[in-house]
Design a protein around this motif. Structure first.
Motif, PDB file in Angstrom:
ATOM      1  N   TYR A  22       0.826  -1.202   0.000  1.00 33.31           N
ATOM      2  CA  TYR A  22       0.000   0.000   0.000  1.00 33.31           C
ATOM      3  C   TYR A  22       0.860   1.251   0.000  1.00 33.31           C
ATOM      4  CZ  TYR A  22      -3.674  -3.212   1.417  1.00 33.31           C
ATOM      5  OH  TYR A  22      -4.557  -4.255   1.470  1.00 33.31           O
ATOM      6  N   ALA A  23       0.364   2.276  -0.682  1.00 34.64           N
ATOM      7  CA  ALA A  23       0.968   3.605  -0.609  1.00 34.64           C
ATOM      8  C   ALA A  23       0.320   4.291   0.590  1.00 34.64           C
ATOM      9  CB  ALA A  23       0.712   4.380  -1.886  1.00 34.64           C
ATOM     10  N   ILE A  24       1.071   4.429   1.663  1.00 32.45           N
ATOM     11  CA  ILE A  24       0.546   4.964   2.918  1.00 32.45           C
ATOM     12  C   ILE A  24       0.454   6.485   2.812  1.00 32.45           C
ATOM     13  CG2 ILE A  24       0.904   5.136   5.407  1.00 32.45           C
ATOM     14  CD1 ILE A  24       0.396   2.269   4.390  1.00 32.45           C
ATOM     15  N   GLU A  25      -0.742   7.013   3.060  1.00 35.87           N
ATOM     16  CA  GLU A  25      -0.935   8.460   2.995  1.00 35.87           C
ATOM     17  C   GLU A  25      -0.829   9.110   4.369  1.00 35.87           C
ATOM     18  OE1 GLU A  25      -4.223   9.713   0.672  1.00 35.87           O
ATOM     19  OE2 GLU A  25      -3.589   8.516  -1.037  1.00 35.87           O
ATOM     20  N   GLU A  26      -1.454   8.504   5.374  1.00 30.20           N
ATOM     21  CA  GLU A  26      -1.336   9.010   6.738  1.00 30.20           C
ATOM     22  C   GLU A  26      -1.672   7.893   7.707  1.00 30.20           C
ATOM     23  OE1 GLU A  26      -4.589  11.645   8.214  1.00 30.20           O
ATOM     24  OE2 GLU A  26      -5.055  11.754   6.073  1.00 30.20           O
ATOM     25  N   ASP A  27      -1.233   8.064   8.952  1.00 29.47           N
ATOM     26  CA  ASP A  27      -1.508   7.043   9.954  1.00 29.47           C
ATOM     27  C   ASP A  27      -1.948   7.700  11.255  1.00 29.47           C
ATOM     28  OD1 ASP A  27       0.891   8.138  10.680  1.00 29.47           O
ATOM     29  OD2 ASP A  27       1.924   6.257  11.000  1.00 29.47           O
ATOM     30  N   MET A  94     -13.053   9.398  13.211  1.00 32.36           N
ATOM     31  CA  MET A  94     -13.925   8.384  12.618  1.00 32.36           C
ATOM     32  C   MET A  94     -14.534   8.882  11.322  1.00 32.36           C
ATOM     33  SD  MET A  94     -15.336   5.429  12.803  1.00 32.36           S
ATOM     34  CE  MET A  94     -15.087   4.993  14.489  1.00 32.36           C
ATOM     35  N   SER A  95     -15.024  10.122  11.318  1.00 27.05           N
ATOM     36  CA  SER A  95     -15.626  10.661  10.100  1.00 27.05           C
ATOM     37  C   SER A  95     -14.582  10.837   9.010  1.00 27.05           C
ATOM     38  CB  SER A  95     -16.346  11.981  10.391  1.00 27.05           C
ATOM     39  OG  SER A  95     -15.431  12.952  10.830  1.00 27.05           O
ATOM     40  N   ARG A  96     -13.372  11.216   9.391  1.00 31.23           N
ATOM     41  CA  ARG A  96     -12.288  11.365   8.408  1.00 31.23           C
ATOM     42  C   ARG A  96     -11.911  10.008   7.810  1.00 31.23           C
ATOM     43  NH1 ARG A  96      -6.795  11.567   9.019  1.00 31.23           N
ATOM     44  NH2 ARG A  96      -7.015  11.438  11.271  1.00 31.23           N
ATOM     45  N   LEU A  97     -11.862   8.965   8.641  1.00 31.76           N
ATOM     46  CA  LEU A  97     -11.555   7.626   8.149  1.00 31.76           C
ATOM     47  C   LEU A  97     -12.663   7.098   7.250  1.00 31.76           C
ATOM     48  CD1 LEU A  97     -10.125   5.984  11.382  1.00 31.76           C
ATOM     49  CD2 LEU A  97      -8.847   6.717   9.383  1.00 31.76           C
ATOM     50  N   TRP A  98     -13.914   7.354   7.642  1.00 29.14           N
ATOM     51  CA  TRP A  98     -15.026   6.901   6.837  1.00 29.14           C
ATOM     52  C   TRP A  98     -15.009   7.571   5.465  1.00 29.14           C
ATOM     53  CZ3 TRP A  98     -19.490   9.123   4.781  1.00 29.14           C
ATOM     54  CH2 TRP A  98     -20.420   8.212   4.286  1.00 29.14           C
ATOM     55  N   ALA A 102     -14.459   5.838   1.725  1.00 28.07           N
ATOM     56  CA  ALA A 102     -15.473   6.021   0.699  1.00 28.07           C
ATOM     57  C   ALA A 102     -14.835   6.364  -0.644  1.00 28.07           C
ATOM     58  CB  ALA A 102     -16.448   7.113   1.114  1.00 28.07           C
ATOM     59  N   LYS A 103     -13.609   6.923  -0.603  1.00 31.64           N
ATOM     60  CA  LYS A 103     -12.886   7.187  -1.844  1.00 31.64           C
ATOM     61  C   LYS A 103     -12.550   5.861  -2.514  1.00 31.64           C
ATOM     62  CE  LYS A 103     -10.324  11.283  -0.403  1.00 31.64           C
ATOM     63  NZ  LYS A 103      -8.959  11.781  -0.185  1.00 31.64           N
ATOM     64  N   GLU A 104     -12.271   5.910  -3.778  1.00 29.93           N
ATOM     65  CA  GLU A 104     -11.965   4.682  -4.508  1.00 29.93           C
ATOM     66  C   GLU A 104     -10.574   4.151  -4.154  1.00 29.93           C
ATOM     67  OE1 GLU A 104     -11.452   3.241  -9.087  1.00 29.93           O
ATOM     68  OE2 GLU A 104     -12.849   4.846  -8.636  1.00 29.93           O
ATOM     69  N   GLY A 105     -10.515   2.912  -3.733  1.00 31.24           N
ATOM     70  CA  GLY A 105      -9.242   2.244  -3.502  1.00 31.24           C
ATOM     71  C   GLY A 105      -8.582   2.499  -2.162  1.00 31.24           C
ATOM     72  N   MET A 106      -9.173   3.285  -1.278  1.00 34.27           N
ATOM     73  CA  MET A 106      -8.547   3.551   0.011  1.00 34.27           C
ATOM     74  C   MET A 106      -8.887   2.430   0.986  1.00 34.27           C
ATOM     75  SD  MET A 106      -6.945   6.204  -0.730  1.00 34.27           S
ATOM     76  CE  MET A 106      -6.424   7.182   0.626  1.00 34.27           C
ATOM     77  N   THR A 107      -7.897   2.035   1.787  1.00 35.21           N
ATOM     78  CA  THR A 107      -8.048   0.935   2.730  1.00 35.21           C
ATOM     79  C   THR A 107      -7.446   1.342   4.062  1.00 35.21           C
ATOM     80  OG1 THR A 107      -7.731  -0.583   0.875  1.00 35.21           O
ATOM     81  CG2 THR A 107      -7.586  -1.510   3.059  1.00 35.21           C
ATOM     82  N   LEU A 108      -8.008   0.819   5.146  1.00 29.69           N
ATOM     83  CA  LEU A 108      -7.455   1.037   6.482  1.00 29.69           C
ATOM     84  C   LEU A 108      -6.632  -0.193   6.844  1.00 29.69           C
ATOM     85  CD1 LEU A 108     -10.594   2.509   8.235  1.00 29.69           C
ATOM     86  CD2 LEU A 108      -8.657   3.739   7.294  1.00 29.69           C
ATOM     87  N   VAL A 109      -5.335  -0.005   6.958  1.00 23.10           N
ATOM     88  CA  VAL A 109      -4.404  -1.109   7.177  1.00 23.10           C
ATOM     89  C   VAL A 109      -3.706  -0.927   8.517  1.00 23.10           C
ATOM     90  CG1 VAL A 109      -2.424  -2.330   6.218  1.00 23.10           C
ATOM     91  CG2 VAL A 109      -3.979  -1.142   4.699  1.00 23.10           C
ATOM     92  N   PRO A 110      -3.703  -1.960   9.375  1.00 23.37           N
ATOM     93  CA  PRO A 110      -2.937  -1.852  10.621  1.00 23.37           C
ATOM     94  C   PRO A 110      -1.443  -1.998  10.335  1.00 23.37           C
ATOM     95  CG  PRO A 110      -4.016  -3.970  10.498  1.00 23.37           C
ATOM     96  CD  PRO A 110      -4.473  -3.192   9.308  1.00 23.37           C
ATOM     97  N   LEU A 111      -0.639  -1.113  10.920  1.00 28.01           N
ATOM     98  CA  LEU A 111       0.805  -1.153  10.714  1.00 28.01           C
ATOM     99  C   LEU A 111       1.522  -1.848  11.863  1.00 28.01           C
ATOM    100  CD1 LEU A 111       1.460   2.460   9.391  1.00 28.01           C
ATOM    101  CD2 LEU A 111       1.217   0.358   8.073  1.00 28.01           C
ATOM    102  N   VAL A 112       1.195  -1.461  13.089  1.00 31.72           N
ATOM    103  CA  VAL A 112       1.910  -2.000  14.245  1.00 31.72           C
ATOM    104  C   VAL A 112       0.993  -2.006  15.470  1.00 31.72           C
ATOM    105  CG1 VAL A 112       2.920   0.235  14.860  1.00 31.72           C
ATOM    106  CG2 VAL A 112       4.074  -1.841  15.546  1.00 31.72           C
ATOM    107  N   ALA A 126      -3.221   2.860   9.195  1.00 33.66           N
ATOM    108  CA  ALA A 126      -2.871   3.801   8.143  1.00 33.66           C
ATOM    109  C   ALA A 126      -3.947   3.797   7.064  1.00 33.66           C
ATOM    110  CB  ALA A 126      -1.531   3.425   7.526  1.00 33.66           C
ATOM    111  N   ILE A 127      -4.095   4.941   6.434  1.00 37.42           N
ATOM    112  CA  ILE A 127      -4.959   5.059   5.273  1.00 37.42           C
ATOM    113  C   ILE A 127      -4.055   4.869   4.067  1.00 37.42           C
ATOM    114  CG2 ILE A 127      -6.506   6.557   3.973  1.00 37.42           C
ATOM    115  CD1 ILE A 127      -6.977   8.068   6.624  1.00 37.42           C
ATOM    116  N   GLY A 128      -4.334   3.828   3.298  1.00 36.04           N
ATOM    117  CA  GLY A 128      -3.458   3.531   2.169  1.00 36.04           C
ATOM    118  C   GLY A 128      -4.232   3.207   0.911  1.00 36.04           C
TER     119      GLY A 128
END
Length: 157
Positions: A22-27, A94-98, A102-112, A126-128
């Motif tokens: 994943y290309a990590i945008e923010e965590d 929560m609203s920011r993650l949701w 909702a954007k195309e292809g974005m996933t919530l991935v646990p890093l650590v 992370a949002i990736g």
């Protein structure tokens, strides 16, 4: 004088493949709701978050498919190994993650997953955006070139 490292801070599980896939945008750091037997198992370091992901469901954030080994001394009061675990974040996050999922292809991935300085279990998600094969190759080529540059700079002075 060097500062002592924090005795409570300890990494429990790490998802090393996440940065490759994943290309990590923010965590951001989240709390996690656990049973007592899960915490004791985590203190022994028996967890895996490699195949897990986070999802927003009914206004709540959930960690899905994470593995925490059963604690043997818990016997009948144990826990399910791969149950959904609720993640604790503020309503604004929560609203920011949701919105990001909702954007195309974005996933919530646990890093650590780790114990913080107070001894509480935290998880960094992370949002990736999923990488294509060409993106993975480009990242690997850049990493190799950076490694060669450091080697050359070290040899030449």
């Amino acid at each position: 004088m060097a500062k002592k490292s924090d005795p409570n801070y300890r990494i429990i599980a790490e998802n090393r493949r996440a940065r490759y896939d994943y290309a990590i945008e923010e965590d951001l750091e989240c709390g996690i709701m656990l049973h007592g037997s899960e915490v004791k198992s985590l203190r022994e370091g028996k967890a895996n978050i490699a195949e897990s992901y986070a999802t927003v469901d009914n206004g709540e954030l959930w960690l899905v498919n994470s593995y925490i080994a059963p604690y043997k001394q818990a016997n009948i009061w144990g826990h399910e190994e791969r149950r959904r675990r609720k993640l604790l974040v503020s309503k604004r996050e929560m609203s920011r993650l949701w919105a990001a999922t909702a954007k195309e292809g974005m996933t919530l991935v646990p890093l650590v997953m780790y114990f913080n300085h107070r001894g509480l279990v935290k998880i960094k998600i992370a949002i990736g955006k999923g990488k294509k094969l060409a993106d993975k190759r480009a990242t690997e080529a850049k990493r190799d070139w950076d490694k060669q540059k450091r080697r050359l700079m070290k040899e030449l002075g």
